[in-house]
Scaffold this active site. Sequence first.
Site, PDB file in Angstrom:
ATOM      1  CG  ASP A  29      50.422  54.483 -15.873  1.00 58.52           C
ATOM      2  OD1 ASP A  29      50.130  53.298 -16.285  1.00 58.52           O
ATOM      3  OD2 ASP A  29      49.659  55.406 -16.055  1.00 58.52           O
TER       4      ASP A  29
ATOM      5  CG  ASP B 107      45.488  54.487 -19.861  1.00 62.72           C
ATOM      6  OD1 ASP B 107      45.825  53.442 -20.404  1.00 62.72           O
ATOM      7  OD2 ASP B 107      46.495  55.200 -19.569  1.00 62.72           O
TER       8      ASP B 107
ATOM      9  CD  GLU C 199      21.087  63.865  24.412  1.00 60.26           C
ATOM     10  OE1 GLU C 199      20.132  64.085  23.910  1.00 60.26           O
ATOM     11  OE2 GLU C 199      22.301  64.330  24.313  1.00 60.26           O
TER      12      GLU C 199
END
Length: 860
Positions: A322, A610, A675
């Site tokens: 807007d 909207d 690991e």
Amino acid sequence: MVKLLENDISQQQTYSFDGLSSQEAAARLARDGENVLEHKKKNSAVKIFAGQFHDVMVIILMIATVVSVILGQYTDAIPILLIVIVNAFLGFFQEWRCEKTLEKLKDMTAPGAMCYRDSKLVKIPASRVVTGDIVSLKAGDRVPCDGFVVSAKGLECNESLLTGESEPAAKTKRMVENDFSSPGCGYMCYMGTVVTKGSGVISCTATGKNTQMGKISAMLEEIEEPPTPLQKKLGELGKVLALICLGVCVLVFVAGVLRGEPLLEMIMTGITIAIAAIPEGLPATVTIALALGVRRMLRHKALVHKLRSVETLGCATVICTDKTGTLTRNRMRVTHIVTAQEGINQFDLSGENDIPRSTALQKLLECACVCSDARLSISGSKHISYNAEGDPTEAALVTAAAQMGVFADKLDIEKTDEIPFDSQSRSMTVICKDTRGTFSYKKGACDIILSECMFTYPDEEPRMLDNGQRLSIAKLCDSYCARGLRVIAFEETRDDKRIFLGFAALEDPPRKEAKSAVELCAKAGIKTVMITGDHKLTAQAIGEQTGIYKKGSLILTGAELDRMSDEELEGMVENCSIFARVTPAHKLRIVRAFRKHGHVCAMTGDGVNDAPAIKEADIGVSMGESGTEVTKQAAEMILLDDNFATLVNAVEEGRTIYHNIRKFVRYLISCNIGEVLTMLGGMVMGLPMVLLPVQILLVNLVTDSLPAVALGLEPAEDSFMHSAPRKSDESFFSGGLLWRMIIRGVFIALSTLASFTLVLKYSGSVEAARTAALCTLTVSQLIHVFECKSERKTLFSVDLLSNPFLVFSVAVSALVLFVCTYLPVLQGVFFTFALTRTQLVIALASAAVVPVLAAVFHKK
């Protein structure tokens, strides 16, 4: 005071808008409970802590630990049990913090209600509404409760949630009806429905589970929010890695048993490796990272509704924004007034010159006051100042009128009805009555008002508006618009004559930060598009000032969109930077057109209409200050300050969060691979067991907790907003991330095995070799966490101190390792050995070789 005259709500007949007292409202809230529907109970602290032990491998390990205790092997069992509990506490605190963050976000995005309390209209959480409350409604509000209509001005509600009807239902004032429990009543408004037009006041008859919506929700099961796409991807990755790790664990177990290692010890080792290596917590870790990022965004005035939208933010390629209040300051000021008398009269309000009065000017100022809900306040005695609260445009008009001596409360005019502003008509009308009879005032877009009017006020009586005046007014309007001013025109209708009163030009300058934000978007490969209901020339002027409009780009108006097919719009949308004089329906078409081109679209909005466009957009954004409740609820993000720059900052934060998630996933998986390969490599090489179960858990505790979370707090890298957005379907491991993790895991394993082998060879002590391997494995992972700060830089070029929490986390982890190695009390717990200077140098040098190799490999 609007109250029940008796306990029965059907007796309520006498009204004034005083509402309930605070004491009475509190008593009813305590009696009836909060105005909420059935919802899932919050996770308690106990439940979250217990959830840390739900993993199958943890349960198996604890069972094996209990068996060890029964067999009298306390030295192995108790340390493992303690580490599992400490890990559970760390996981609990992280998850609890995440839960509280999400609860806070939920509370902040909860709908509100305008209620009369203690004779004042105040905004309260909708959950605090009680029966008997007097609730004010306007277009865009979500009705917070069931209630009958006390007053209505063109009030319409969308009740499709209850009735399935898509057409809004008109609402009228209740007369004598007493049925408050049936759906579909024209004098009732229902919880959860949306006010689409007009305004009104209702008296609450039911809340929470007793509403029509409550009766429906009670029949439905609570629907869990689905995991985000990234959580799904990492969840699937975790399952694949889990299967691989389990396979490796089985190999380690079988190899150990075949070599004659104790059976129970190998079971413990296999389970321990599985716990340390299987990344079953990746989706949960992503949630924590997203929640931390959301909290950071909140500090910058961007409130995120849903975690999934954070992922999408980083992919945005188009931002449809807007103009008013988002790109501009939304601090309106009337600079000029134009009236049509014998000629065209322009009045400059920016100076201190006296403005001559006329009938047209007086009527224009009256119209500005009457067609307004802004509240004017006066302060000062010698130097009087006027301030108005409400819609910024209306506030500016009322303030200008007051400065010229016209006040709404001093006018001998009665407002009898109102037709609220509508995006289709682009105007609003107030029906009035004075000593001369009934008439109406109207304000709206200049082209609309001017096209309707046939008369003007050259003096006391209206006369025909000739074509020359009409053309001059239109040209003058365009000239003001071309300067970036908003033009509002005024009209009076009396005795079937529509009279043009004139127009006001209002200044609303762009925000200072808007231009730099638009430029940043351009650098980041994001197209900024302005969508406004304002005049085309006004939009173009603001577009030029903010850098949105460039020569050669298109400006399309709503009228032009109406003449286009969807296919034609799709063909032009890529070259268009401004859409002017558009309606919410146009916004929906624009979003769809951009998405057809494969764009990830963010759309801002504030009005009730909207909501469809915001829902259609990939990222729906509502205004926090000017946004309606329904738009806020439909949006995925709310800009608390209505600022475009805040939205751009949120996009940058979205990119940062995504990259931070990649960083700690890279770190965790690299370390886990290291690991697993360390333990498997030792078995293949015929070495004694490189690390004991309790030592593996110690590594997991030291490296996988604080450092991993700290990576989620990494600040944004400059490069994030200087590159194109990632594609929404792009693999999480794009850019060679998976290959990099595997290589780094191999390096960690090789350095650990080298350290173990060298110390074992020169000292002959398995305990010293295991301690050296423990130090190498831990330190190499703590070094690697700094490498993970950037995918583009190596350890030797990255800013090591940019994240203080990471530095602190690594320091704490290193301290824990040192204490466990050299403190005699803990040496017996973790089976460690005080390394000599030579052994320590071997361990640390082996860890230091890894980043050097990684840097060489990175350059290649």
